[in-house]
Design an enzyme around this catalytic site. Sequence first.
Site, PDB file in Angstrom:
ATOM      1  N   HIS A 241       0.819  -1.218   0.000  1.00 33.15           N
ATOM      2  CA  HIS A 241       0.000   0.000   0.000  1.00 33.15           C
ATOM      3  C   HIS A 241       0.855   1.273   0.000  1.00 33.15           C
ATOM      4  O   HIS A 241       0.780   2.110  -0.890  1.00 33.15           O
ATOM      5  CB  HIS A 241      -0.872   0.063   1.265  1.00 33.15           C
ATOM      6  CG  HIS A 241      -1.724  -1.123   1.529  1.00 33.15           C
ATOM      7  ND1 HIS A 241      -2.903  -1.355   0.870  1.00 33.15           N
ATOM      8  CD2 HIS A 241      -1.592  -2.140   2.419  1.00 33.15           C
ATOM      9  CE1 HIS A 241      -3.473  -2.455   1.333  1.00 33.15           C
ATOM     10  NE2 HIS A 241      -2.696  -2.960   2.278  1.00 33.15           N
TER      11      HIS A 241
HETATM   12  C1  BDR Z   1      -2.981   0.856   5.424  1.00 28.89           C
HETATM   13  O1  BDR Z   1      -3.189   0.385   6.745  1.00 28.89           O
HETATM   14  C2  BDR Z   1      -1.980  -0.111   7.276  1.00 28.89           C
HETATM   15  O2  BDR Z   1      -2.214  -1.362   7.815  1.00 28.89           O
HETATM   16  C3  BDR Z   1      -0.965  -0.109   6.162  1.00 28.89           C
HETATM   17  O3  BDR Z   1       0.313   0.230   6.665  1.00 28.89           O
HETATM   18  C4  BDR Z   1      -1.487   0.921   5.201  1.00 28.89           C
HETATM   19  O4  BDR Z   1      -1.031   2.218   5.530  1.00 28.89           O
HETATM   20  C5  BDR Z   1      -3.726  -0.056   4.462  1.00 28.89           C
HETATM   21  O5  BDR Z   1      -5.092  -0.053   4.750  1.00 28.89           O
END
Ligand code: BDR
Length: 312
Positions: A241
């Site tokens: 992500h």
């Molecule tokens: C986001 O939530 C976190 O768990 C990850 O680091 C990312 O920023 C994804 O939904």
Amino acid sequence: MARKIIIDTDPGQDDAVAILLALASPEIEVLGVVAVAGNVPLALTEVNARKVVELSGRRDVPVFAGCDRPLARALVTAEHVHGKTGLDGIELPAPDLPLQAQHGVDFIIGTLRREAAGTVTLVAIGPLTNIAEAFRRAPDIVARVERIVLMGGAYFEVGNITPAAEFNIFVDPEAAAAVFGAGVPLTVMPLDVTHKALTDRSWIEAMRALPGRCGPAVAGWTDFFERFDTAKYGSLGAPLHDPCTIAWLLQPELFSGREINVEIETEGRWTTGMTVADWWRVSGRASNALFLKDVDRDGLFALLLERIARLP
Ligand code: BDR
Ligand code: CA
């Protein structure tokens, strides 16, 4: 001239890869890394941020601790995704790099006041608490921000932490609402993009085979992170992500999306933290964000490999 950024983060394996990508890239000058409570509590995210900066060999980059809880709610964490430490997957030594004494929110405010207006970009890859708090305490800085590039939200993919909401927005929807309403140019990297940014075996093994210490670290984190998403979605790899935000700064042509209106649900019975994204432009509300939807996945992973290979 390199683009000046502050990284606001809750590491997090994917946060860690984003930080390494930024520190490996000469087009970007990281003025500081500010930890926030999110994936795990602040006491862990600030240590993790220091571990990652230290791993990169960039001891010149200061690390700060920001807010330890959302503006108006109890903290929700994600150990079920990121492990007990938030950075499970490899063992890293306790960091030697000191935590800065200044509060992270004061660092954000001071930096935006010191640097020329319109020259500092905020890259937010955790809950938006620190940025909303900085804007609340120092409204004069809002107009000085060049852009906010954030990982958060979803439209076609809807939610990951609830059926309707993505984690970063869900954890602090009041902060997200303040940031989306601030009038700062926004680039939003939602799950719609990041669920297409899936690792695969050959990329992980190429990372592991890099001669330095950072490539194998990325491989170890990704191996850990992958098990959750493959079990949940049946997908082949882990979504990276947060690195998408830095990749957008480096190569925006890898991504495509639309300038649209995005509002944050703060009061929904079932939908708190939802990003109400007017993708089809039916609301008549003015656009406030570049909301991305697609990514050239192979281009993204080639960029990551090439940049991480530059690190020790
Ligand atoms: C986001 O939530 C976190 O768990 C990850 O680091 C990312 O920023 C994804 O939904
Ligand atoms: Ca994150």
